[in-house]
Design an enzyme around this catalytic site. Structure first.
Site, mmCIF file in Angstrom:
data_model
loop_
_atom_site.group_PDB
_atom_site.id
_atom_site.type_symbol
_atom_site.label_atom_id
_atom_site.label_comp_id
_atom_site.label_asym_id
_atom_site.label_seq_id
_atom_site.Cartn_x
_atom_site.Cartn_y
_atom_site.Cartn_z
ATOM 1 N N GLU A 1 13.217 13.761 0.436
ATOM 2 C CA GLU A 1 13.047 13.132 1.759
ATOM 3 C C GLU A 1 14.136 13.672 2.673
ATOM 4 O O GLU A 1 15.302 13.674 2.302
ATOM 5 C CB GLU A 1 13.147 11.603 1.617
ATOM 6 C CG GLU A 1 13.303 10.837 2.912
ATOM 7 C CD GLU A 1 12.226 11.148 3.946
ATOM 8 O OE1 GLU A 1 11.044 11.025 3.626
ATOM 9 O OE2 GLU A 1 12.593 11.521 5.090
ATOM 10 N N SER B 1 1.147 -1.373 12.093
ATOM 11 C CA SER B 1 0.705 -2.762 12.293
ATOM 12 C C SER B 1 0.869 -3.630 11.051
ATOM 13 O O SER B 1 0.629 -4.839 11.109
ATOM 14 C CB SER B 1 -0.759 -2.801 12.743
ATOM 15 O OG SER B 1 -0.928 -2.057 13.923
ATOM 16 N N HIS C 1 -5.749 -3.632 5.447
ATOM 17 C CA HIS C 1 -7.122 -3.743 5.960
ATOM 18 C C HIS C 1 -8.115 -4.042 4.840
ATOM 19 O O HIS C 1 -7.946 -3.578 3.701
ATOM 20 C CB HIS C 1 -7.527 -2.431 6.630
ATOM 21 C CG HIS C 1 -6.752 -2.129 7.873
ATOM 22 N ND1 HIS C 1 -6.966 -2.786 9.055
ATOM 23 C CD2 HIS C 1 -5.746 -1.254 8.104
ATOM 24 C CE1 HIS C 1 -6.135 -2.315 9.983
ATOM 25 N NE2 HIS C 1 -5.368 -1.395 9.432
ATOM 26 N N CYS D 1 24.101 -12.319 8.163
ATOM 27 C CA CYS D 1 23.117 -12.328 9.260
ATOM 28 C C CYS D 1 22.694 -13.778 9.471
ATOM 29 O O CYS D 1 21.980 -14.349 8.633
ATOM 30 C CB CYS D 1 21.922 -11.453 8.904
ATOM 31 S SG CYS D 1 20.526 -11.672 10.024
ATOM 32 N N CYS E 1 25.682 -9.327 13.288
ATOM 33 C CA CYS E 1 25.954 -8.902 11.901
ATOM 34 C C CYS E 1 26.159 -7.398 11.769
ATOM 35 O O CYS E 1 26.732 -6.945 10.771
ATOM 36 C CB CYS E 1 24.843 -9.365 10.968
ATOM 37 S SG CYS E 1 23.220 -8.693 11.355
HETATM 38 C C1 LIG Z 1 0.595 2.765 15.309
HETATM 39 C C2 LIG Z 1 0.213 2.756 13.856
HETATM 40 C C3 LIG Z 1 -0.397 1.639 13.274
HETATM 41 C C4 LIG Z 1 -0.762 1.643 11.942
HETATM 42 N N1 LIG Z 1 -1.243 0.501 11.367
HETATM 43 C C5 LIG Z 1 -1.599 0.501 10.056
HETATM 44 C C6 LIG Z 1 -2.045 -0.683 9.439
HETATM 45 O O1 LIG Z 1 -2.012 -1.759 10.022
HETATM 46 N N2 LIG Z 1 -2.483 -0.613 8.161
HETATM 47 C C7 LIG Z 1 -2.494 0.550 7.454
HETATM 48 O O2 LIG Z 1 -2.961 0.554 6.337
HETATM 49 N N3 LIG Z 1 -2.013 1.687 8.005
HETATM 50 C C8 LIG Z 1 -1.551 1.682 9.275
HETATM 51 N N4 LIG Z 1 -1.041 2.801 9.851
HETATM 52 C C9 LIG Z 1 -0.969 4.017 9.053
HETATM 53 C C10 LIG Z 1 0.215 4.013 8.108
HETATM 54 O O3 LIG Z 1 1.379 3.548 8.741
HETATM 55 C C11 LIG Z 1 0.408 5.445 7.624
HETATM 56 O O4 LIG Z 1 -0.825 5.921 7.125
HETATM 57 C C12 LIG Z 1 1.445 5.564 6.546
HETATM 58 O O5 LIG Z 1 2.644 4.921 6.885
HETATM 59 C C13 LIG Z 1 1.708 7.045 6.293
HETATM 60 O O6 LIG Z 1 2.663 7.139 5.270
HETATM 61 P P1 LIG Z 1 3.113 8.558 4.773
HETATM 62 O O7 LIG Z 1 3.994 8.323 3.613
HETATM 63 O O8 LIG Z 1 1.919 9.421 4.572
HETATM 64 O O9 LIG Z 1 3.915 9.183 6.002
HETATM 65 P P2 LIG Z 1 5.401 8.849 6.480
HETATM 66 O O10 LIG Z 1 5.739 7.430 6.339
HETATM 67 O O11 LIG Z 1 5.566 9.450 7.839
HETATM 68 O O12 LIG Z 1 6.285 9.644 5.431
HETATM 69 C C14 LIG Z 1 6.382 11.054 5.455
HETATM 70 C C15 LIG Z 1 7.812 11.389 5.097
HETATM 71 O O13 LIG Z 1 7.941 12.789 4.930
HETATM 72 C C16 LIG Z 1 9.240 13.150 5.342
HETATM 73 N N5 LIG Z 1 9.243 14.595 5.592
HETATM 74 C C17 LIG Z 1 8.557 15.276 6.536
HETATM 75 N N6 LIG Z 1 8.846 16.582 6.481
HETATM 76 C C18 LIG Z 1 9.745 16.734 5.470
HETATM 77 C C19 LIG Z 1 10.425 17.859 4.946
HETATM 78 N N7 LIG Z 1 10.290 19.092 5.450
HETATM 79 N N8 LIG Z 1 11.288 17.664 3.921
HETATM 80 C C20 LIG Z 1 11.464 16.426 3.381
HETATM 81 N N9 LIG Z 1 10.849 15.319 3.875
HETATM 82 C C21 LIG Z 1 9.984 15.476 4.900
HETATM 83 C C22 LIG Z 1 9.448 12.307 6.582
HETATM 84 O O14 LIG Z 1 10.809 12.173 6.936
HETATM 85 C C23 LIG Z 1 8.808 10.992 6.182
HETATM 86 O O15 LIG Z 1 9.723 10.070 5.661
HETATM 87 C C24 LIG Z 1 -0.591 2.812 11.170
HETATM 88 C C25 LIG Z 1 0.047 3.921 11.729
HETATM 89 C C26 LIG Z 1 0.483 3.871 13.052
HETATM 90 C C27 LIG Z 1 1.243 5.014 13.618
#
Ligand SMILES: Cc1cc2nc3c(=O)[nH]c(=O)nc-3n(C[C@H](O)[C@H](O)[C@H](O)COP(=O)(O)OP(=O)(O)OC[C@H]3O[C@@H](n4cnc5c(N)ncnc54)[C@H](O)[C@@H]3O)c2cc1C
Length: 486
Positions: A34, A48, A52, A404, A446
């Site tokens: 990470e 959010s 779902h 806190c 805090c």
């Molecule tokens: C506005 C919004 C509302 C949403 N609401 C919902 C909801 O209510 N319910 C639901 O199910 N989903 C929801 N989602 C979707 C959900 O939040 C995402 O699908 C999910 O968090 C994605 O997780 P991820 O691990 O794929 O990506 P991320 O959480 O973005 O993790 C990817 C990680 O990769 C790391 N990374 C990137 N490049 C590199 C690199 N080169 N080297 C090392 N690390 C790297 C980043 O730092 C990051 O920590 C929502 C999303 C948004 C934006």
């Protein structure tokens, strides 16, 4: 220093951590990398937080399949991993005949996707359940299997379970390239050295298309799409809503919702805006106006005077229109877990089982005999009975010192959060493990004490403590910075 691993997982969001936890059941040496100082610092921290039910995505899509299976798995995992989830149910509301017709489309789609117990409610029943909703609302789709969660807590729980079972998590370890030979993965280049590996899982969130390109797979691209929110103090209007209230969805988004949190707050948002800069999480006046106007159509009395913070998250929208899951067709050893926009949080445990299943089959890995389900317990003073509180404090007096005040979080809880598997290293890391700083004052009181505790426990100078990101130092200590010669 060079390392070796069977599998390298890129990205410490909900997708990467859930996959790591699933892989840690098997005799594979797995390393998650990470780039930020802590996990759950990307899209997983700002969304959010709705689990779902699964009626939105088209039948047959990976999104629909993973959503319904993921929701079911969270019902099973909640107790085992001590996950902060409340099964509140969700309502999609309609204000006119055209919107009511959409509710029936969603009902049919949900039933085709295998979502249990969906029902259409009339306005009377909707207002009995949620008395503060607009009187314009005349029907709703009720989904009892939907819920709300503490999103970073889910990722942290998966990470703790994975580390407990021998997986490694390297933070502040940015992937800068992927090496292949004759189209086959051989190693991952990182800012902390080379990791030789046979398999790479790409869970890089909004960066996943770039990660894929480094390996030589250009089969999809990611469009970042921002969504902004406002969060309200929990004392403002308790029970404004009990669960999740959606409008009827548009083509690009589920719409601006009004939603409860698992700790008694209410928030409104998100909007949906395509952006270029993948790190642009700034909130805008126009965005705030848009989400408030949307929220007031559902709940007229939004308590604007009680807003405690605004934030934004970025969706990773794939050019394929669906999650990109499975072995790359172009690069041997690359496994995609990309394009994970909503419902990615809900889908994570199902995505993890799917991806781990592919890798276990390919590697012929066996289940570990010493696998431990669950994760270490973490006592919280505020949830105990008076007797329980007394015993906890008698065992460790730090649980008697409240740091806190808004959220009643003690020094004992903060110290525990720092020393747990994959423990907190930043102020926001403490916040996302304990809730310290999540309350009305947003860490105003805090915050400085948490910085001191982090410095003491991590044995680093106060001036080295960061808020969240790699360069987010909070203090300039002229004595420390000058080695005491200032
Ligand atoms: C506005 C919004 C509302 C949403 N609401 C919902 C909801 O209510 N319910 C639901 O199910 N989903 C929801 N989602 C979707 C959900 O939040 C995402 O699908 C999910 O968090 C994605 O997780 P991820 O691990 O794929 O990506 P991320 O959480 O973005 O993790 C990817 C990680 O990769 C790391 N990374 C990137 N490049 C590199 C690199 N080169 N080297 C090392 N690390 C790297 C980043 O730092 C990051 O920590 C929502 C999303 C948004 C934006």
């Amino acid at each position: 220093m060079d390392r070796e691993a069977d599998v390298v997982v890129i990205g410490g969001g909900i997708t990467g951590t859930a996959i790591l936890a699933e892989l840690a059941r098997y005799d594979l040496h797995c390393v998650l990398v990470e780039k930020e100082p802590d996990i759950a610092a990307g899209t997983t921290k700002a969304n959010s937080a709705v689990l779902h039910a699964g009626f939105d995505a088209p039948q047959g899509s990976m999104k629909a399949r993973m959503n319904v299976a993921g929701n079911r798995l969270y019902h099973e995992l909640q107790e085992q991993l001590d996950l902060d989830i409340q099964w509140t149910g969700s309502l999609v509301v309609a204000t006119d005949a055209a919107e009511e017709a959409v509710l029936h489309e969603l009902l049919a789609r949900g039933q085709a996707n295998g979502v249990p117990d969906l029902a259409i409610w009339d306005g009377k029943k909707v207002h009995e359940q949620e008395p503060n909703l607009s009187l314009q609302i005349r029907a709703a789709l009720w989904a009892p299997t939907a819920g709300i969660c503490w999103p970073f807590g889910l990722a942290i729980a998966f990470a703790e379970n994975a580390v407990q079972n021998g997986a490694e998590i390297l933070r502040e370890c940015e992937v800068t390239g992927i090496r292949t030979e004759a189209g086959k993965i051989t190693a991952v280049e990182t800012t902390a050295g080379l990791i030789r590996t046979r398999w790479v899982v790409n869970a890089g969130g909004v960066e996943a298309d770039r990660v894929s390109q480094w390996a030589g797979d250009v089969s999809f691209s990611i469009q970042p799409r921002k969504g902004e929110y406002v969060l309200f103090d929990k004392t403002a209007q308790p029970d404004l809503v009990k669960g999740v209230i959606f409008p009827t969805p548009s083509r690009t988004s589920k719409g601006i919702l009004v939603c409860a949190t698992t700790h008694g707050n209410v928030f409104v948002g998100p909007n949906a805006q395509n952006i270029e800069d993948r790190e642009d999480t700034a909130v805008t006046a126009a965005g705030m106006a848009e989400i408030l106007s949307g929220a007031r159509k559902l709940v007229p009395k939004i308590p604007m005077g009680a807003a405690i913070t605004e934030f934004a998250g970025i969706r990773a929208v794939s050019s394929t229109g669906d999650f990109v899951l499975g072995f790359s067709k172009n690069v041997d050893g690359l496994v995609q877990a990309a394009g994970i926009q909503s419902p990615g949080l809900t889908s994570a445990p199902a995505i993890a089982r799917y991806i781990a299943g592919l890798l276990v089959k390919a590697s012929k890995a066996a289940l570990r005999a010493d696998y431990q389900a669950g994760r270490p317990a973490h006592p919280t003073l505020r949830t105990l009975t008076p007797d329980g509180q007394e015993k906890l404090i008698a065992g460790d007096s730090r649980y008697g010192r409240v740091i806190c005040r808004c959220e009643t979080i003690t020094e004992g809880e903060i110290v525990d959060a720092i020393h747990r598997p994959c423990g907190a290293r930043t102020v926001d890391g403490v916040k996302r493990r304990t809730r310290a700083g999540m309350g009305r004052c947003q860490g105003g009181f805090c915050g400085p004490r948490i910085v001191q505790i982090l410095a003491r426990e991590l044995k680093i100078p106060v001036s080295s403590v960061r808020k969240e990101t790699r360069a987010s130092y909070m203090y300039y200590d002229k004595d420390e910075m000058s080695g005491g010669n200032a």
